[in-house]
Structures are given as structure tokens and as C-alpha cells.
Design a protein around this motif. Structure first.
Motif, short mmCIF file in Angstrom:
data_model
loop_
_atom_site.label_atom_id
_atom_site.label_comp_id
_atom_site.label_asym_id
_atom_site.label_seq_id
_atom_site.Cartn_x
_atom_site.Cartn_y
_atom_site.Cartn_z
N LYS A 60 0.83 -1.20 0.00
CA LYS A 60 0.00 0.00 0.00
C LYS A 60 0.87 1.26 0.00
CE LYS A 60 -3.79 2.22 2.43
NZ LYS A 60 -4.72 2.13 3.55
N ARG A 61 1.95 1.28 0.81
CA ARG A 61 2.85 2.42 0.84
C ARG A 61 3.50 2.65 -0.53
NH1 ARG A 61 3.79 0.93 6.18
NH2 ARG A 61 5.38 -0.58 5.61
N LEU A 64 0.87 4.12 -2.86
CA LEU A 64 0.59 5.52 -2.55
C LEU A 64 1.75 6.42 -2.99
CD1 LEU A 64 -1.03 5.24 0.99
CD2 LEU A 64 -2.16 5.85 -1.15
N GLU A 69 0.24 10.39 -3.37
CA GLU A 69 -0.67 10.63 -2.26
C GLU A 69 0.07 10.53 -0.94
OE1 GLU A 69 -4.25 8.33 -2.37
OE2 GLU A 69 -4.23 8.29 -4.55
N HIS A 71 0.34 9.31 3.01
CA HIS A 71 -0.08 8.16 3.81
C HIS A 71 -0.20 8.61 5.26
CE1 HIS A 71 -0.51 4.12 5.19
NE2 HIS A 71 0.63 4.15 5.87
#
Length: 72
Positions: A60-61, A64, A69, A71
Motif C-alpha cells: 500500500k505504501r 501511494l 498521495e 499516507h
């Protein structure tokens, strides 16, 4: 193909491969490379209870970061 002894991690890796990620094998170690070129190790014999959650958070990191985006 089996990437980890954990079925949930295997499922995640297979899904990522369908979305353009690439597997890099170095001896016994497996790494995933994102479409943007970032890499992360795949836990092949996860003994930690949180291994699946940690792997999911790493992915996910990376996703992103590739979109720019923030986090939380």
C-alpha cells in the motif's frame, strides 16, 4: 507458482502480477517490483503473526508513493 508458504501472501502476489508487477528471484529470495520500479521482499516463510499485514502495508505504501498521495 508458489512465492510464499502463506496462502494469503501467495494470493496477493498473484493479484499484483496481474496488475503489472514483476517477480525478481535472487537465489532463495523473492522480490516484487512495482510498475514504477520500486521493490519489496516477499516473506517466503513468515513466522510473524503480522507478516501478512506488514506485507500488505508495504504494498500500500509503494502504491501511494507512486501516485504521490500522502499516507496517514
Amino acid at each position: 507458482m508458489k512465492y510464499s508458504h502463506n496462502k494469503d501472501i501467495n494470493s496477493m502476489v498473484k493479484e499484483l502480477l496481474r496488475h503489472g508487477w514483476v517477480v525478481i528471484r535472487k537465489n532463495k529470495h523473492v522480490k516484487l517490483q512495482s510498475p514504477t520500479g520500486k521493490t519489496t521482499a516477499v516473506p517466503s516463510t513468515p513466522s510473524d503473526v503480522r507478516a501478512v499485514l506488514n506485507f500488505r502495508a508495504d504494498i500500500k505504501r509503494m502504491e501511494l508513493a507512486s501516485t504521490g498521495e500522502q499516507h496517514d
